[in-house]
Motif scaffolding. Structure first.
Motif, short mmCIF file in Angstrom:
data_model
loop_
_atom_site.label_atom_id
_atom_site.label_comp_id
_atom_site.label_asym_id
_atom_site.label_seq_id
_atom_site.Cartn_x
_atom_site.Cartn_y
_atom_site.Cartn_z
N ASP A 95 -1.62 -11.97 -0.46
CA ASP A 95 -1.11 -10.64 -0.13
C ASP A 95 -1.42 -9.66 -1.28
OD1 ASP A 95 0.15 -8.61 1.16
OD2 ASP A 95 2.19 -9.39 0.97
N ASN A 104 -7.00 -3.28 0.27
CA ASN A 104 -6.56 -2.23 1.20
C ASN A 104 -6.60 -0.84 0.55
OD1 ASN A 104 -6.04 -4.09 3.19
ND2 ASN A 104 -3.83 -4.17 2.88
N GLY A 109 1.12 -8.30 6.95
CA GLY A 109 -0.10 -8.80 7.57
C GLY A 109 0.11 -10.16 8.21
N ARG A 124 -5.20 -8.93 -1.15
CA ARG A 124 -5.66 -8.13 -0.02
C ARG A 124 -5.12 -6.71 -0.09
NH1 ARG A 124 -2.02 -11.89 3.13
NH2 ARG A 124 -0.27 -10.64 3.88
N THR A 156 -6.34 -6.73 4.83
CA THR A 156 -5.45 -7.41 5.79
C THR A 156 -6.22 -7.89 7.01
OG1 THR A 156 -3.58 -6.09 5.04
CG2 THR A 156 -3.39 -7.07 7.22
N SER A 206 0.84 -1.21 0.00
CA SER A 206 0.00 0.00 0.00
C SER A 206 0.87 1.25 0.00
CB SER A 206 -0.88 0.11 1.23
OG SER A 206 -1.44 -1.08 1.59
N1 ASP Z 1 0.91 -6.05 1.85
C1 ASP Z 1 -0.14 -5.40 2.58
C2 ASP Z 1 -0.16 -3.93 2.24
O1 ASP Z 1 0.85 -3.35 1.93
C3 ASP Z 1 -0.03 -5.60 4.04
C4 ASP Z 1 -0.25 -7.05 4.34
O2 ASP Z 1 -1.40 -7.44 4.54
O3 ASP Z 1 0.71 -7.83 4.34
O4 ASP Z 1 -1.20 -3.31 2.25
#
Ligand code: ASP
Length: 448
Positions: free
Chosen positions: A403, A410, A374, A406, A329, A292
């Protein structure tokens, strides 16, 4: 403003698909995987690094300018309060949705005993590092997340992408202080950060020009690397965990297709189709980078320029969201925790499930916007409900793919909240307004 001949999301999709195809062909044609890793992966790394490079200065500059431009502290507390409330609300709903799906579909009960033992043995070392981390967390005070928010040294916070919450904290303080000193003193500081903000947004546009190639390189090397770890075994494990993965994906799909559109209907007048159309490049980038934070510069650009949310709102809501609002997440953490309990044959009480909602919300707030964060923070959830943290070993295999998905959710959640807050502030972007006339809602406004 972006000027793309072929829409950027189409270019990124092409890059993504070609990357996948390239990866698969290179595996099956028996190419030396080192070629992809040595000569293609570096371009993906350069691409992600260049996005990460601007994440900290962007958060700093945009938050400071965003708050200073609000004009007074009362507006800050209104928008800030609203934003944080909606963030917490959506995150808790997301965890609840995850729990609902995992309790109905019961993926943990599908896992054969033998597979479970194999998985545990295979990822034992990985899990023991996580256990060590769990032990560290256990020794900490429950108030540790608040302690972690305040940097002891500003410059070390600025030099660490995972310390984004500390940067947010500092930027909030600077912004509030700027509102409380004489205007003529604050003005040069605001002007500096304002200029810096524009410079960074310009750099984002440069980086986006090469995004399709970056995405190609990321996907091609990801496939080769995944296959490198014994393809047959990986496929076998993925198959065993298919039901679990499908549960996570179904929950994420629910958020995208049912929950966000309902929020839109209730709180904005914006056409959801136009919204998603504008957001495609952001989602694809989040999917390809699993980060993100790395996606944030593009999220801001799209939300401001294509969705018409004011800089005032977006520069406050989005940097905060990229660090604390992770609906995908928290949903995943809810599913994973119950899945592990089910697989280990442990029944969870309603009380434990409520604990999951609270701890997954906190754990997702604490997760940095970087790949895999996460899963590390899942330890907190498991600890809270007394499930052995070694159980994380069960879900390591498909994590990279989950990942990616999600992370896309996010960033969507952040953009949704930015739009809802903007609408509640009376900002109604022309051209994206929902209408009963289907011709006027064809999205033509956003494809210019
Ligand atoms: N990779 C996810 C993010 O950057 C965080 C995670 O759920 O591992 O939003």
């Amino acid at each position: 403003m972006f000027k793309f001949k072929v829409a950027i999301h189409t270019q990124i999709i092409i890059g993504l698909v070609l990357g996948l195809v390239f990866g698969v062909i290179s595996i099956f044609s028996g190419w030396n995987p080192a070629i992809t890793i040595d000569y293609i992966k570096p371009f993906g790394t350069i691409f992600v690094n260049s996005l990460k490079m601007i994440a900290v200065p962007l958060v700093l500059a945009s938050l400071i300018v965003g708050i200073a431009n609000l004009g007074d502290v009362s507006k800050l507390s209104r928008i800030g309060g609203k934003t944080i409330l909606i963030y917490i609300f959506t995150t808790m709903i997301a965890t609840g949705v995850g729990l609902l799906f995992v309790n109905i579909l019961q993926p943990g009960k599908q896992l054969p005993e033998e597979t479970r033992e194999n998985l545990m043995a295979l990822y034992d070392t990985d899990a023991s590092t996580k256990q060590q981390r769990a032990a560290e967390i256990q020794e900490q005070s429950p108030l540790q997340p608040f302690v972690d928010m305040v940097p002891e040294n500003l410059f070390s916070a600025l030099s660490d992408n995972t310390a984004m919450l500390q940067v947010v904290f500092f930027a909030l303080l600077v912004g509030i202080a700027l509102l409380n000193i004489p205007k003529e003193k604050g003005q040069p500081v605001v002007a500096f950060f304002d200029g810096l903000n524009d410079v960074i947004i310009k750099i984002v546009e440069y980086i986006m020009l090469v995004a399709p190639y970056g995405v190609f390189a990321l996907l091609a090397s990801l496939i080769v690397e995944l296959a490198g770890e014994d393809t047959d075994k990986a496929l076998e494990l993925l198959y065993a965990l298919l039901w679990y993965s499908m549960t996570v994906i179904a929950g994420l799909g629910f958020m995208l297709l049912i929950f966000y559109p309902s929020l839109f209907r209730l709180f904005t007048k914006i056409n959801i189709k136009d919204f998603f159309k504008a957001l495609h490049p952001v989602q694809l980038l989040a999917f390809s980078t699993s980060s993100s934070s790395a996606t944030l510069p593009v999220t801001m650009d799209v939300v401001e320029k294509k969705l018409g949310v004011s800089e005032q709102v977006s520069s406050f809501v989005l940097p905060l969201g990229a660090t604390i609002n992770m609906n995908g997440t928290s949903l995943y953490q809810g599913v994973a925790a119950v899945f592990i309990a089910q697989a280990l044959g442990l029944d969870l009480t309603i009380g434990q499930q409520i604990t999951i909602v609270v701890t997954a919300t906190l754990a997702s707030i604490g997760s940095a916007g970087v790949p895999g964060a996460g899963m590390v923070m899942l330890v907190i959830v498991l600890e809270a409900i007394n499930i052995p943290t070694a159980g994380i070993a069960l879900i390591v295999a498909p994590d990279r793919i989950l990942d990616m998905i999600r992370t896309a959710v996010n960033v969507t959640g952040d953009a949704v909240v930015a739009t809802v807050v903007a609408s509640s502030e009376g900002e109604m972007p022309e051209g994206l307004i929902r209408t009963t006339n289907p011709l006027a809602a064809d999205g033509s406004e956003i494809e210019k």
